[in-house]
Design an enzyme around this catalytic site. Structure first.
Site, PDB file in Angstrom:
ATOM      1  N   PRO A 174       0.700  -1.069  -0.199  1.00  0.00           N
ATOM      2  CA  PRO A 174       0.001  -0.126  -0.089  1.00  0.00           C
ATOM      3  C   PRO A 174       0.923   1.406   0.014  1.00  0.00           C
ATOM      4  O   PRO A 174       0.553   2.418  -0.389  1.00  0.00           O
ATOM      5  CB  PRO A 174      -0.882  -0.079   1.270  1.00  0.00           C
ATOM      6  CG  PRO A 174      -0.754  -1.543   1.723  1.00  0.00           C
ATOM      7  CD  PRO A 174       0.552  -2.011   1.053  1.00  0.00           C
ATOM      8  N   ASP A 175       2.039   1.350   0.429  1.00  0.00           N
ATOM      9  CA  ASP A 175       3.080   2.368   0.596  1.00  0.00           C
ATOM     10  C   ASP A 175       3.303   2.655  -0.882  1.00  0.00           C
ATOM     11  O   ASP A 175       3.865   3.874  -1.218  1.00  0.00           O
ATOM     12  CB  ASP A 175       4.121   2.183   1.192  1.00  0.00           C
ATOM     13  CG  ASP A 175       4.044   2.250   2.720  1.00  0.00           C
ATOM     14  OD1 ASP A 175       5.101   1.960   3.611  1.00  0.00           O
ATOM     15  OD2 ASP A 175       2.922   2.060   3.163  1.00  0.00           O
ATOM     16  N   TYR A 176       2.975   1.888  -1.988  1.00  0.00           N
ATOM     17  CA  TYR A 176       3.410   2.220  -3.460  1.00  0.00           C
ATOM     18  C   TYR A 176       1.944   2.611  -4.207  1.00  0.00           C
ATOM     19  O   TYR A 176       1.933   2.528  -5.425  1.00  0.00           O
ATOM     20  CB  TYR A 176       4.110   1.063  -4.060  1.00  0.00           C
ATOM     21  CG  TYR A 176       5.392   0.900  -3.232  1.00  0.00           C
ATOM     22  CD1 TYR A 176       5.482  -0.110  -2.398  1.00  0.00           C
ATOM     23  CD2 TYR A 176       6.459   2.018  -3.137  1.00  0.00           C
ATOM     24  CE1 TYR A 176       6.812  -0.457  -1.638  1.00  0.00           C
ATOM     25  CE2 TYR A 176       7.391   1.841  -2.470  1.00  0.00           C
ATOM     26  CZ  TYR A 176       7.786   0.483  -1.858  1.00  0.00           C
ATOM     27  OH  TYR A 176       8.673   0.383  -1.073  1.00  0.00           O
TER      28      TYR A 176
END
Lengths: 405, 414
Positions: A174-176
C-alpha cells in the site's frame, strides 16, 4: 521567462516520514517544487535506519533506500517541542504552499500545527495528511505498518496458491499506492487554488485509497456475493497464462495467450509438436480444462531456453511474454529501462554514488531533474537565511538555544 | 443531486484508453473533470472481461468496466476513418486532456499525435499510457497484466520458495500506470496554468511497477544482493522470521518485535500472553534492548511457537481490538467480505451506492479518494453504456443533426 520546471515556485513543508509521504514529495521536488523536509536531530526519519547502507556501513546518511525516496529535497531539523522551533515551523508555512504530514491522527495538532493554526499564518495553505486508516474512526489510532496492514486491506489473501496459505509481498505494497493519491490531491489542490484562491485540508488514508485497486473484486462481492480468492498465476480469460521455468538458476518467463490466434502463434514458436494439435487444446475453454497438463508441456519447452529467448521468440510471434526480472535484471540487463533512464546514478555529499529511480512518466517540456538526497540537517542554515531571511545573529541565537535539535 | 465541488470542475478529458489506462480518466472524473470515454464502435474489448453482473457475460455488465469507467460519459467513434478523425479534432478543440494507450506511432499515423493536436489546441495535454513507454527496444512489445508485473520486477520477489514467482490474482499493473498517469497529467496541468502551454506525458507501466519494489534495487546496487521470494517469511541475516501467524479463525500479519522501535510493542504482547499464563520464558526477555539480528534461529522458532499458541486462542477481531487497546502492530488478514464489513470503512461512510437503472438496482462501490475541508471526490455517474452520450456530444454540443448522425452511424464513423 517561465522556468523549465513544471512546479516552479511551489514550496512544500514536508513533515512526512518513512515511504508514502516522502515518495510523493520527492516526485514534487524532481519537478521543480522546493521541498523542505523537516526532521529532528533526536528523532530523524526512521527510514534513515533502513538497510541497505552504502558499503554496508551503517550511518544516519548512508541508507541508499532512504536516499532513493528523499532526493530533490532540502533538509532541516527543528525541535517542534521548543516554542521557538514551533515558531520557525509556522514562519516556514507562512511562505509555503503545501504542508504534508503522515503522522498518526492528532499528532500534528499536538505540535500546534493543525489546519486551523496553519490557516492563521497562511489562509490558503494546502494541508495534506495521509494516515493508514484516516483522521478519525474506531480504528484510526491503531498502530500499523504498510507491510502488515496490506493483509487487512485484503491484498495478501489474493496472492499465492489455492492449496496453500497466502503469500505476502516482502514490501509494504500500500505504500506504493498511497503516494499517487497524495500527489493527485496536492496537484489538484494547487490547480484549485490557482482558480479560486482557496486552500484546503485533506484527510487521506492508505486504506481508502488502496482499496480502489480492488474495486472489481469488491463489486463482485457486493453484486454476486463472490469472495475473490488467490489463483496462482492463472486467468479466467487467458490460457496458457503463467510463469514457466527457464534455463538457468531460478529464471522464469511469463506467457499469456488470450486468443486462438495467439495460441497458434505460440504453437509455431514451440515448433508445432504433435501434442499441440490435440483437440483438447484447441479452444480457450478446452485449454482451461486441461491447464495443468498444458502448463507442464509448455514448461518442457521453456526449460530448454533462457527467459530472454522465450520472451524474444514469443514477442516476435505476437504473444505477450516477459522475463520475470530480478533486481539484477532491472539494473544491469534491462535495455528498455536503460533507454528510459530509469536508474540514475546520483552523487551524494557523504556516500558518493548511489542508484536512484526516475519517476515513471516523462513530461515532454518539463522532464524530471533529480537531485541527491540530503544529509540530516544539511540545509537548516540555508533555509533560515535564504528562505526565512534570518540574519547571522538571529540564526546563531536560535542555534544556541537548541531550536534546531 | 447534492452539490459537489470538485478540484477540477470545468475541465474536460477525451479518454481513448483501453484497459491499460482506464484508471487515469476515472481519477480525473472523480476530481470533477468532464471525462468523455471514446470507444470503438461495439464498445471497448474490456467490456467482455469479467467479473460480470450476476455472472452474465454482456458488454453492459462487466464489473471491470463499471469499476474504472465510472464518472465518465461515453461516445463511440472510429478514429481510423478520416471523418472520425475530423470529429475527434472538433472535440479536441474543447478539451484540456487527451488520454490514450495505443501502440507507439499509432496516433501519429492517424494524424492525431501530440504535435498534430497541439496545432488544433496549443493547451492540450496528451497523456500516453503504455507498457514500456513511447520508445525503446521493448516499446512495441505486446503486454498483459502478468508481463508488466514480471518485467517490472514485482513477481520475482513474491511467492513461495518452492513454487513459481506469483502475481496478484486481482490485476494491478494497469492501475499503477493509470494512477501515475493522473499524477503526470496534473503536473502538466499546473505547468500549463502558469505558462499556457500543454505537453505530452509519456508513462511506462513497467517503470510504475519497478516503483513498488522497496529495497530490491538498493540491495543489488549497494551490495549485489539479490532479493528473492520467501512466501510468508522474511529472511534477515540468513534467519527466517514469520510474517503471518495463524489464529483461531484465520491469519494475522505481524512479526516478532525487538529493539528500540518495536521492542516495547513486543513487550506488551508478551504481557498480554503472560496474563493467560502463556508467556513461557518470553516474559524474561528485555525486548527493548534486544538485537534481533543476534538471535539464534532456534530461539526465533521458540518465540514464534509460543506466540502462535496464544493467537490460536483468539479471533482476528479480538486481536484487532487488542492491537488498538495495547498498541500492537499485529493486524488481521482479511478476505474481500471482511474488507466489505470492516468497521472503520463503515464509520467513515466509505461505501457509496451508485444507481444502475438499466440493471434495476443500485451497486455499492468504494467511494471517495479523500476527505477535504473544501472539495469532495465521489462517483457522480455510473460507467456509460456503449454510445450512451452520442446524442449529447455529437448532437447537442457539436450541433450535428439527427439525420446526419444516422448517416455517420451507417458509414461506420460513430
Amino acid at each position: 521567462m517561465t522556468g523549465s520546471h513544471a512546479l516552479q515556485g511551489v514550496r512544500v513543508v514536508d513533515f512526512s516520514w518513512q515511504f508514502t509521504g516522502p515518495i510523493a514529495t520527492r516526485f514534487l521536488g524532481d519537478h521543480g517544487a522546493q521541498v523542505i523536509k523537516v526532521e529532528s536531530l533526536s528523532r530523524p526519519d526512521e527510514a534513515r535506519g533502513y538497510a541497505p547502507y552504502k558499503d554496508n556501513i551503517a550511518g544516519i546518511n548512508r541508507s541508499t533506500l532512504f536516499a532513493n525516496y528523499n532526493g530533490s529535497k532540502l533538509d532541516m531539523t527543528l525541535d517542534l517541542k521548543n516554542p521557538q522551533g514551533l515558531e520557525m515551523a509556522k514562519k516556514l508555512v507562512a511562505v509555503s504552499d503545501v504542508v504534508t504530514a503522515t503522522f498518526r491522527p492528532g499528532t500534528i495538532e499536538k505540535f500546534g500545527l493543525g489546519y486551523e493554526e496553519l490557516q492563521k499564518v497562511k489562509p490558503d495553505i494546502i494541508l495534506v495528511s495521509m494516515t493508514m486508516q484516516g483522521q478519525w474512526g474506531p480504528f484510526s489510532q491503531q498502530p500499523t505498518l504498510g507491510a502488515f496492514f496490506q493483509s487487512t486491506m485484503g491484498f495478501t489473501e489474493l496472492m499465492g496458491w489455492p492449496d496453500r496459505t497466502a503469500v505476502i509481498p516482502p514490501t509494504p505494497y500500500p505504500d506504493y499506492i498511497g503516494p499517487w493519491f497524495m500527489l493527485i490531491a496536492i496537484l489538484g489542490a494547487l490547480s484549485y487554488r490557482d482558480r479560486t484562491g482557496k486552500g484546503q485540508y485533506f484527510d487521506l488514508s492508505q486504506l481508502e485509497t488502496g482499496l480502489h485497486f480492488l474495486t472489481p473484486a469488491l463489486l463482485d462481492y457486493f453484486v454476486n456475493g463472490k469472495i475473490a480468492t488467490r489463483n496462482g498465476n492463472r486467468s479466467n480469460h487467458a490460457c496458457p497464462h503463467g510463469a514457466y521455468r527457464c534455463k538457468g538458476d531460478d529464471r522464469w518467463c511469463v506467457i499469456s495467450v488470450f486468443t486462438d490466434e495467439e495460441w497458434k502463434a505460440l504453437c509455431r514458436v514451440i515448433g508445432s509438436p504433435a501434442w499441440m494439435r490435440d483437440p483438447k487444446f484447441a479452444t480457450l475453454i478446452s485449454r482451461k480444462n486441461n491447464e495443468d497438463e498444458l502448463d507442464g508441456l509448455i514448461e518442457g519447452w521453456t526449460i530448454e531456453h533462457s527467459p530472454e529467448e522465450v520472451m524474444i521468440s514469443m514477442q516476435a510471434a505476437g504473444v505477450a511474454a516477459g522475463i520475470v526480472q530480478s533486481g539484477q535484471d532491472l539494473i544491469d540487463r534491462d535495455p528498455q529501462l536503460k533507454h528510459r533512464g530509469h536508474c540514475q546514478v546520483m552523487d551524494h555529499p557523504e556516500i558518493g554514488s548511489y542508484v536512484s529511480e526516475m519517476v515513471p512518466f516523462r513530461l515532454s517540456k518539463t522532464p524530471p531533474q533529480m537531485k541527491s538526497a540530503p544529509c540530516l540537517g544539511e540545509h537548516t542554515e540555508y533555509v533560515c537565511r535564504e528562505i526565512l531571511g534570518l540574519s547571522d545573529e538571529e540564526f546563531l541565537e536560535l542555534l544556541s538555544k537548541g531550536v534546531f535539535g | 443531486m447534492d452539490e459537489v465541488t470538485g478540484l477540477l470542475d470545468g475541465f474536460r478529458a477525451l479518454d481513448l484508453t483501453d484497459e491499460k489506462g482506464f484508471l487515469c480518466g476515472r481519477l480525473l472524473g472523480d476530481l470533477g473533470v468532464d471525462v468523455i470515454k471514446v470507444e470503438p464502435r461495439g464498445g471497448d474489448p474490456a467490456r467482455r472481461v469479467g467479473p460480470f453482473f450476476h455472472d452474465t457475460s454482456d458488454p453492459e455488465k462487466s464489473l471491470l468496466w463499471f469499476a474504472y469507467n465510472s464518472n465518465k460519459r461515453g461516445i463511440t467513434l472510429n478514429i481510423e476513418m478520416v471523418e472520425g478523425q475530423e470529429l475527434f479534432k472538433r472535440l479536441v478543440k474543447t478539451a484540456d486532456f487527451v488520454i490514450e494507450s495505443s501502440p507507439p506511432g499509432y496516433m501519429d499515423r492517424l494524424g492525431l499525435g501530440f504535435f498534430a493536436l497541439r496545432e488544433i489546441n496549443p493547451r492540450i495535454i496528451m497523456t500516453s499510457i503504455l507498457p514500456f513507454g513511447q520508445a525503446g527496444p521493448y516499446s512495441a512489445y505486446k503486454a498483459s497484466d502478468i508481463t508488466c508485473m514480471a518485467m517490472g520486477g514485482l513477481m520475482y520477489i513474491c511467492g513461495d520458495e518452492d513454487r513459481p514467482p506469483v502475481r496478484f490474482s486481482v490485476e494491478q499493473s494497469y492501475l499503477h500506470g493509470g494512477a501515475q498517469a493522473c499524477v503526470g497529467t496534473l503536473m502538466a496541468l499546473y505547468h500549463r496554468l502558469r505558462t499556457g502551454e500543454g505537453q505530452h506525458v509519456d508513462i511506462s507501466i513497467q517503470e510504475c511497477i519497478v516503483w513498488t519494489l522497496d529495497y530490491t534495487l538498493p540491495y543489488w546496487d549497494t551490495g549485489r544482493r539479490l532479493v528473492k521470494r520467501t512466501g510468508t517469511y522474511q529472511k534477515r541475516m540468513d534467519k527466517t522470521w514469520l510474517r503471518a501467524f495463524p489464529c483461531k479463525d484465520g491469519y494475522i500479519a505481524g512479526m516478532v518485535g525487538g529493539g528500540l522501535t518495536t521492542g516495547p510493542m513486543q513487550a506488551r504482547l508478551v504481557a498480554a500472553m503472560d496474563d493467560e499464563g502463556m508467556a513461557d520464558d518470553l516474559k524474561d526477555m528485555d525486548w527493548k534492548s534486544i538485537s534481533l539480528d543476534a538471535v539464534m534461529q532456534e530461539t526465533i522458532n521458540h518465540w514464534e511457537e509460543a506466540m502462535v499458541k496464544y493467537f490460536m486462542t483468539r479471533t482476528k477481531a479480538e486481536i484487532q481490538a487488542e492491537a488498538i487497546k495495547s498498541e500492537l502492530l499485529f493486524c488481521p488478514s482479511n478476505d474481500i467480505k471482511e474488507v466489505a464489513d470492516y468497521p472503520q470503512l463503515k464509520a467513515r461512510d466509505y461505501w457509496q451506492e451508485v444507481e444502475h437503472p438499466q440493471l434495476g438496482t443500485n451497486i455499492i462501490y468504494p467511494g471517495f479518494l479523500f476527505k477535504s475541508s473544501e472539495t469532495s471526490s465521489k462517483i457522480r455517474r455510473r460507467a456509460p453504456l456503449i454510445g450512451e452520450h452520442n446524442q449529447e456530444l455529437y448532437g447537442e454540443e457539436l450541433g450535428i443533426s439527427r439525420e446526419e448522425l444516422v448517416l455517420l452511424k451507417k458509414e461506420g464513423i460513430i
